[in-house]
Design an enzyme around this catalytic site. Structure first.
Site, PDB file in Angstrom:
ATOM      1  N   ARG A 154       2.779 -10.247 -32.355  1.00 28.50           N
ATOM      2  CA  ARG A 154       3.936 -10.058 -33.228  1.00 28.50           C
ATOM      3  C   ARG A 154       3.600 -10.627 -34.598  1.00 28.50           C
ATOM      4  O   ARG A 154       3.559 -11.843 -34.780  1.00 28.50           O
ATOM      5  CB  ARG A 154       5.169 -10.748 -32.641  1.00 28.50           C
ATOM      6  N   ALA A 165      11.112  -3.714 -24.724  1.00 29.10           N
ATOM      7  CA  ALA A 165      12.206  -3.535 -25.683  1.00 29.10           C
ATOM      8  C   ALA A 165      11.786  -2.546 -26.754  1.00 29.10           C
ATOM      9  O   ALA A 165      10.602  -2.261 -26.919  1.00 29.10           O
ATOM     10  CB  ALA A 165      12.568  -4.875 -26.320  1.00 29.10           C
ATOM     11  N   GLU A 169      12.283   3.343 -23.473  1.00 27.36           N
ATOM     12  CA  GLU A 169      11.415   2.209 -23.784  1.00 27.36           C
ATOM     13  C   GLU A 169      10.718   1.655 -22.544  1.00 27.36           C
ATOM     14  O   GLU A 169       9.551   1.285 -22.602  1.00 27.36           O
ATOM     15  CB  GLU A 169      12.198   1.109 -24.509  1.00 27.36           C
ATOM     16  N   GLU A 197       6.659   1.717 -22.659  1.00 21.45           N
ATOM     17  CA  GLU A 197       5.914   0.460 -22.696  1.00 21.45           C
ATOM     18  C   GLU A 197       5.272   0.088 -21.369  1.00 21.45           C
ATOM     19  O   GLU A 197       4.239  -0.576 -21.358  1.00 21.45           O
ATOM     20  CB  GLU A 197       6.813  -0.684 -23.172  1.00 21.45           C
ATOM     21  N   GLU A 235       0.989   0.828 -31.114  1.00 25.54           N
ATOM     22  CA  GLU A 235       1.483  -0.157 -30.147  1.00 25.54           C
ATOM     23  C   GLU A 235       0.356  -0.532 -29.176  1.00 25.54           C
ATOM     24  O   GLU A 235      -0.229   0.322 -28.532  1.00 25.54           O
ATOM     25  CB  GLU A 235       2.662   0.468 -29.386  1.00 25.54           C
TER      26      GLU A 235
END
Length: 184
Positions: A66, A78, A94, A98, A142
């Site tokens: 992050r 999330a 999501e 993910e 991601e």
């Protein structure tokens, strides 16, 4: 109960920045005492978070870097709401993107503001059970590691600070509370 005496009516709004995810505004407001002040406000489209529990009562987690924190964190899955998207549908999307999981059972647990002192972001927290494993569908930008944790491991991750974000902490404390009630 009426709390109108605490309101801060907006006198004017100035957009300072508009980005891909957030917008920054400076509002001039009238305070309850009649004086004026400015409020810096981050507008965010909202998000969802998913407490996904396996049949063996293990939580699905993701580990990712992050940049705002400049560190890697362990979190529940999330993601951001798309314009007009239903939070329940976003939670399903999501979780699949993910983690690769889908769920048979869904329950809305709570909706919360992440940082109401300067942002309007609201996260909708869902519980997902009856999981089926599939393929992750990560966004192009991601990168994350998928992991599972039992209650003891989740507590260790909390104590070590690897879990340090509010949405994950709220979700895990809810899970711990519910499990304690069930054991009585």
């Amino acid at each position: 109960m009426n709390h109108k005496h605490l309101a801060e009516p907006t006198v004017s709004t100035e957009k300072i920045f508009e980005g891909k995810i957030i917008s920054l505004y400076v509002d001039t407001v009238t305070l309850p005492n009649g004086k004026q002040a400015t409020r810096e406000i981050v507008h965010h489209p909202g998000a969802v978070a998913v407490l996904a529990l396996t049949e063996k009562d293990r939580v699905i987690l993701v580990r990712q870097f992050r940049k705002p924190c400049d560190r890697t964190l362990v979190e529940i899955p999330a993601g951001k709401l798309e314009p007009g998207e239903d939070p329940a549908e976003c939670a399903k999307r999501e979780l699949l993107e993910e983690t690769g999981y889908t769920a048979k059972e869904w329950r809305h647990l709570h909706s919360m503001y992440t940082s109401p002192g300067f942002a309007d972001e609201k996260i909708h927290l869902y519980l997902a059970k009856g999981l089926t494993k599939g393929q992750q569908e990560l966004d192009a930008d991601e990168f994350l590691d998928l992991m599972e944790a039992d209650m003891a491991e989740a507590e260790r991750l909390l104590a070590s600070g690897e879990i340090a974000d509010a949405k994950t902490m709220v979700a895990l404390y809810w899970w711990m509370k519910e499990r304690a009630k069930a054991e009585k």
